[in-house]
Design a protein around this motif. Structure first.
Motif, PDB file in Angstrom:
ATOM      1  N   GLY A 395      35.242  74.479  38.305  1.00  0.00           N
ATOM      2  CA  GLY A 395      35.882  74.034  37.075  1.00  0.00           C
ATOM      3  C   GLY A 395      36.641  72.748  37.303  1.00  0.00           C
ATOM      4  O   GLY A 395      36.516  72.093  38.347  1.00  0.00           O
ATOM      5  N   ARG A 396      37.456  72.398  36.320  1.00  0.00           N
ATOM      6  CA  ARG A 396      38.242  71.161  36.394  1.00  0.00           C
ATOM      7  C   ARG A 396      39.629  71.382  35.812  1.00  0.00           C
ATOM      8  O   ARG A 396      39.803  72.156  34.860  1.00  0.00           O
ATOM      9  CB  ARG A 396      37.558  70.040  35.594  1.00  0.00           C
ATOM     10  N   THR A 397      40.605  70.704  36.380  1.00  0.00           N
ATOM     11  CA  THR A 397      41.939  70.665  35.796  1.00  0.00           C
ATOM     12  C   THR A 397      42.014  69.498  34.823  1.00  0.00           C
ATOM     13  O   THR A 397      41.068  68.716  34.681  1.00  0.00           O
ATOM     14  CB  THR A 397      43.019  70.482  36.874  1.00  0.00           C
ATOM     15  N   GLY A 406      36.241  64.738  41.256  1.00  0.00           N
ATOM     16  CA  GLY A 406      36.089  65.971  42.002  1.00  0.00           C
ATOM     17  C   GLY A 406      36.245  67.178  41.096  1.00  0.00           C
ATOM     18  O   GLY A 406      36.472  67.058  39.880  1.00  0.00           O
ATOM     19  N   VAL A 407      36.124  68.373  41.690  1.00  0.00           N
ATOM     20  CA  VAL A 407      36.184  69.619  40.923  1.00  0.00           C
ATOM     21  C   VAL A 407      37.204  70.549  41.565  1.00  0.00           C
ATOM     22  O   VAL A 407      37.739  70.281  42.646  1.00  0.00           O
ATOM     23  CB  VAL A 407      34.814  70.314  40.855  1.00  0.00           C
ATOM     24  N   THR A 408      37.445  71.672  40.894  1.00  0.00           N
ATOM     25  CA  THR A 408      38.300  72.728  41.426  1.00  0.00           C
ATOM     26  C   THR A 408      37.460  73.990  41.605  1.00  0.00           C
ATOM     27  O   THR A 408      36.839  74.472  40.646  1.00  0.00           O
ATOM     28  CB  THR A 408      39.476  73.018  40.477  1.00  0.00           C
ATOM     29  N   ILE A 432      46.936  76.409  43.059  1.00  0.00           N
ATOM     30  CA  ILE A 432      46.191  75.595  44.013  1.00  0.00           C
ATOM     31  C   ILE A 432      46.512  76.079  45.418  1.00  0.00           C
ATOM     32  O   ILE A 432      47.668  76.050  45.869  1.00  0.00           O
ATOM     33  CB  ILE A 432      46.528  74.102  43.877  1.00  0.00           C
ATOM     34  N   LEU A 433      45.480  76.520  46.162  1.00  0.00           N
ATOM     35  CA  LEU A 433      45.643  77.063  47.504  1.00  0.00           C
ATOM     36  C   LEU A 433      45.362  76.038  48.594  1.00  0.00           C
ATOM     37  O   LEU A 433      45.922  76.119  49.690  1.00  0.00           O
ATOM     38  CB  LEU A 433      44.699  78.253  47.708  1.00  0.00           C
ATOM     39  N   GLU A 434      44.466  75.088  48.293  1.00  0.00           N
ATOM     40  CA  GLU A 434      44.046  74.140  49.317  1.00  0.00           C
ATOM     41  C   GLU A 434      43.592  72.853  48.644  1.00  0.00           C
ATOM     42  O   GLU A 434      43.026  72.877  47.547  1.00  0.00           O
ATOM     43  CB  GLU A 434      42.893  74.739  50.145  1.00  0.00           C
ATOM     44  N   THR A 435      43.847  71.730  49.291  1.00  0.00           N
ATOM     45  CA  THR A 435      43.383  70.437  48.776  1.00  0.00           C
ATOM     46  C   THR A 435      42.483  69.781  49.805  1.00  0.00           C
ATOM     47  O   THR A 435      42.772  69.798  51.012  1.00  0.00           O
ATOM     48  CB  THR A 435      44.566  69.509  48.440  1.00  0.00           C
ATOM     49  N   LEU A 436      41.372  69.206  49.346  1.00  0.00           N
ATOM     50  CA  LEU A 436      40.398  68.543  50.202  1.00  0.00           C
ATOM     51  C   LEU A 436      40.455  67.038  49.949  1.00  0.00           C
ATOM     52  O   LEU A 436      41.400  66.552  49.320  1.00  0.00           O
ATOM     53  CB  LEU A 436      39.006  69.107  49.934  1.00  0.00           C
TER      54      LEU A 436
END
Length: 445
Positions: A395-397, A406-408, A432-436
């Protein structure tokens, strides 16, 4: 009659394709996703850069084979490719039965029903397009629809062919756009993305003049649960009132797409742009001051005629300083019908490609830093793709635009907690658990 339509190019082209499909459905045609079974094939083309021209021609030739290997008996090519190359295509692509330019979309039904002359290239002036008429269409992704607010462009950037292909800027009336927005929302849209060649110049060509801030405020009031997003702006025409509107309405996504193209003042002048990097940095600071959580997207062009190593270094330094959340980069695509073709100092392709790779490497670091600020936060995600083998929804924020950012990835709770299974197009709360480098990983709440 079964119709297959292949849509190439940008979101603005997608809106044109959706409109043509609606006209064809209204005339009784059946739209199919299987080109081999279609009696009529339509290819809506792009010709903005050389790669787009090549993609369009490859698609035409591949689909033309279905005139002997499939059910196709009529092949129609529409859009920017016929508008740019005109009657030349009639001789070079005999496989095509009819060409329609960008001002001839309303003739698609006649073209399909064989009421138009085979072998012709219909090229009415794009400036004759009726922008007051409502665009009845069925979006390809009903939960996330594009709303085209204007046709054409009033600028003359030296690298760009769009004014010749699409004509001067013609903003659509606010009343027409509001009616279309209501129809799209009634059909299930949870996000409307405003597109045009220059969205931030919306309304300046109308009598009396209108403006983007007023349109945004009106759209925000149609349904406060539907996201409104702005793409394809211009640094010179962005007005403070637009930022004030974004700050005042929760459903106006804190997101701006402002293609800056370059940071070297010398190259910007050669491009036909009238700002420098200091102007841009002041603008970005004003945006972030008014809309503190704003996500900023831009595009840049490398390898423009006359670009030196010093110009390229200025661009890299600007990218690192500006801190764009999202950035797209392209190599200048030359053609003899562009004003920039006549400039001196054309950059060798291998050097331009090296500069492109340097830009994207710099932005990768910036993007990862910008995304890190979301770690641990709560957000709302619009779900678009159901879980694959990894069990994660895609999905997307509000900070991620469709198709270009990018996507979520979202981990949804197990069925054991008796919550209803999410559906495509649903908006759900997440953490949000992790960011790439470019994407986020989240868990549904």
């Amino acid at each position: 009659m079964r119709i297959y339509l292949e849509s190439l190019g940008c979101a603005r082209n997608q809106v044109d394709s959706e409109s043509m499909l609606a006209l064809l459905r209204g005339a009784g045609a059946r739209v199919t996703d299987d080109p081999a079974g279609a009696e009529v094939i339509v290819v809506n083309t792009c010709s903005f850069i050389e790669a787009a021209v090549d993609e369009s021609i490859d698609a035409i030739l591949a689909l033309a084979r279905l005139k002997t290997e499939g059910a196709c008996r009529r092949l129609i090519v529409t859009g920017c490719l016929p508008e740019r190359y005109r009657e030349q295509l009639v001789a070079e692509l005999p496989e095509v039965d009819l060409f329609l330019g960008t001002g001839a979309y309303d003739r698609i039904v006649a073209a399909v029903l064989e009421e138009a002359t085979i072998g012709a290239c219909l090229l009415p002036d794009p400036d004759t397009i009726d922008t007051t008429a409502p665009m009845h269409r069925q979006p390809l992704t009903p939960w996330a629809a594009y709303l085209k607010i204007a046709e054409g462009c009033g600028r003359r950037c030296t690298y760009c062919i769009i004014p010749r292909l699409r004509g001067r800027q013609k903003s659509r009336p606010r009343t027409t756009l509001l009616a279309e927005a209501r129809a799209l929302i009634a059909a299930g849209a949870r996000e409307l993305t405003l597109v045009a060649q220059e969205t931030t110049a919306y309304g300046t060509d109308r009598t009396p003049p209108d403006h983007l801030a007023g349109l945004l405020t009106a759209l925000a009031g149609v349904d406060p649960t539907v996201w409104i997003r702005v793409m394809y702006g211009h640094p010179e025409s962005l007005q403070p009132a637009v930022l004030d509107a974004m700050a005042a309405h929760d459903n106006l996504c804190p997101y701006l797409d402002l293609p800056v193209q370059h940071a070297s003042a010398r190259i910007l002048r050669r491009m036909g742009r009238r700002y420098d990097s200091d102007d841009l940095l002041r603008l970005l600071e004003r945006i972030r001051r008014t809309v503190p959580d704003a996500a900023l997207r831009t595009t840049v062009l490398v390898g423009f005629p006359g670009e030196t190593d010093d110009d390229a270094e200025q661009l890299l330094a600007f990218i690192r300083q500006a801190g764009f959340d999202h950035l797209g980069a392209f190599v200048y695509s030359d053609a003899d019908d562009l004003p920039a073709h006549r400039l001196d100092g054309h950059v060798p392709p291998d050097i331009a490609q090296e500069r492109l790779e340097e830009v994207m490497a710099a932005q990768q670091t910036v993007s990862a830093q910008r995304l890190a600020r979301h770690l641990g936060r709560q957000a709302t995600v619009l779900l678009e793709e159901p879980p694959g083998e990894d069990g994660l929804w895609v999905g997307r924020t509000r900070h991620q635009a469709p198709e270009v950012d990018g996507v979520t990835f979202v981990r949804c709770p197990a069925d054991a907690d008796h919550r209803p299974r999410p559906a495509r197009g649903a908006c759900i709360p997440v953490r949000i658990l992790e960011t790439l480098d470019y994407d986020l990983i989240a868990e549904a709440l």
